[in-house]
Scaffold this motif. Structure first.
Motif, PDB file in Angstrom:
ATOM      1  N   GLU A  43       9.302  -4.814  -3.631  1.00 12.16           N
ATOM      2  CA  GLU A  43       7.876  -4.607  -3.846  1.00 12.16           C
ATOM      3  C   GLU A  43       7.600  -3.521  -4.886  1.00 12.16           C
ATOM      4  O   GLU A  43       6.715  -3.663  -5.733  1.00 12.16           O
ATOM      5  N   LYS A  95       8.425  -4.352  -8.620  1.00 13.66           N
ATOM      6  CA  LYS A  95       7.392  -5.158  -9.289  1.00 13.66           C
ATOM      7  C   LYS A  95       6.371  -4.302 -10.025  1.00 13.66           C
ATOM      8  O   LYS A  95       5.742  -4.766 -10.980  1.00 13.66           O
ATOM      9  N   THR A 153       0.922  -2.190  -3.192  1.00 10.38           N
ATOM     10  CA  THR A 153       1.984  -3.123  -2.805  1.00 10.38           C
ATOM     11  C   THR A 153       1.641  -3.795  -1.480  1.00 10.38           C
ATOM     12  O   THR A 153       0.746  -3.353  -0.752  1.00 10.38           O
ATOM     13  N   GLU A 154       2.391  -4.828  -1.170  1.00  9.99           N
ATOM     14  CA  GLU A 154       2.191  -5.544   0.086  1.00  9.99           C
ATOM     15  C   GLU A 154       2.648  -4.731   1.294  1.00  9.99           C
ATOM     16  O   GLU A 154       2.316  -5.060   2.437  1.00  9.99           O
ATOM     17  N   THR A 163       4.736 -11.547   2.716  1.00  5.58           N
ATOM     18  CA  THR A 163       5.540 -10.327   2.801  1.00  5.58           C
ATOM     19  C   THR A 163       5.175  -9.517   4.046  1.00  5.58           C
ATOM     20  O   THR A 163       6.054  -9.025   4.767  1.00  5.58           O
TER      21      THR A 163
END
Length: 344
Positions: free
Chosen positions: A135, A138, A100-101, A318
């Protein structure tokens, strides 16, 4: 009487086990959760909360707790949870290598916090919860709850009294923390958690930058290191509870609420356990000698951290949003003054 006879006749024909076992027990929800922590540390950072959950949930649900690397290596926790091999995880984003970011901000993001209370405030009042939820949604994982652990300090075999002393030190630490510290000559080393104590004894490691002094004493690292550096690169480890999204959605609402309360109790336990332990062991602990890098020299590390923030922010929208929250929060705390920040 006719109805009663029919009922008794039907009961006599039914299998005894089916009548003896309550229906709710037959449908008991069972989760497997793995923590980043080894057995000694888990006794404090998660086990009391899970024991409490299981006691209250009774015949409805049971969470079976596994310790660091027991089912899968820590670096594979995310994938295992995403696939449903395990149902839930307690870890930081960085250690479990989530795609994830926000992964880089898990664990010890340099100087993002000064005190443990900074972490829940950042998540609950400054918007990090919403970003983490988005996040992880997703990628099919439910971000359940974030909380704070201990600050990040060096525990080493040789004394650290200056930045020069850090050069060449082979240290067990978190991925992002290691990346940041490498500019000061630290050599980050990744090993299974349970191998760390022996690695320090054999000289494979010169120390750890993975915790505060409470964990050093709890897990045995204070027995193999001689010095504790009072300077830290973060005021608190940021970690979370996560769950496979499908398994979480299957829970009835009252068990979701019980899970939330259980996690809150876990966060609260750690707040006072670490806060008191860090102070008490510095003052009364006899296993490690305290050392300090002078404030003027340590300012180089703090300045480098802000530059590191900007490097991370430039990587994505992000990440920039998270860094902006950190900046705003720390500016607010600085303006608020004592006891939030001690202005000089």
């Amino acid at each position: 009487m006719t109805n009663r006879r029919k009922f008794l006749a039907g009961a006599a024909m039914a299998p005894a086990a089916a009548l003896a076992t309550p229906a709710i027990a037959q449908n008991k929800i069972r989760w497997r959760m793995q923590t980043y922590a080894g057995p000694a540390l888990a006794e404090h950072v998660i086990k009391p909360a899970i024991d409490s959950f299981n006691k209250i949930a009774g015949d409805e649900m049971e969470i079976e707790l596994f310790f660091a690397d027991q089912l899968v290596p820590t670096g594979e926790l995310f994938r295992a949870m995403q696939k449903g091999t395990i149902d839930a995880v307690q870890s930081d984003d960085d250690s479990m290598a989530s795609p994830t970011e926000v992964t880089v901000f898990g664990g010890y993001f340099p100087f993002a916090s000064r005190y443990s209370l900074d972490v829940p405030v950042l998540f609950n009042q400054y918007g990090l919860n919403e970003i983490w939820d988005e996040e992880y949604s997703k990628v099919g994982v439910k971000h359940l709850s974030a909380g704070a652990w201990d600050p990040c300090h060096f525990a080493t075999k040789d004394p650290i009294n200056s930045l020069e002393d850090l050069k060449g030190k082979r240290v067990f630490t978190f991925p992002t923390a290691g990346r940041f510290l490498s500019q000061f000559g630290v050599v980050p080393v990744t090993l299974p958690w349970e191998d760390i104590e022996v690695a320090v004894q054999t000289g494979e490691l010169d120390g750890v930058a993975w915790s505060g002094i409470t964990e050093d004493y709890t897990v045995g690292w204070a027995d193999v290191t001689n010095y504790f550096l009072t300077n830290n690169i973060s005021g608190a480890w940021a970690g979370s509870f996560f769950a496979n999204m499908d398994r979480y959605q299957e829970l009835p609402e009252h068990l979701k609420e019980l899970l939330k309360i259980t996690m809150d109790s876990s966060h609260y336990y750690r707040q006072w356990w670490y806060w008191g332990g860090e102070a008490s062991l510095r003052v009364h602990g006899e296993k490690m000698q305290l050392t300090t890098i002078p404030d003027k020299e340590w300012e180089q590390v703090e300045t480098a951290a802000l530059e590191f923030w900007d490097e991370i922010a430039a990587q994505s929208e992000t990440k920039a949003k998270v860094v902006e929250i950190f900046k705003k929060y720390n500016a607010d705390m600085q303006k608020a003054g004592r006891p939030y920040r001690y202005n000089t």
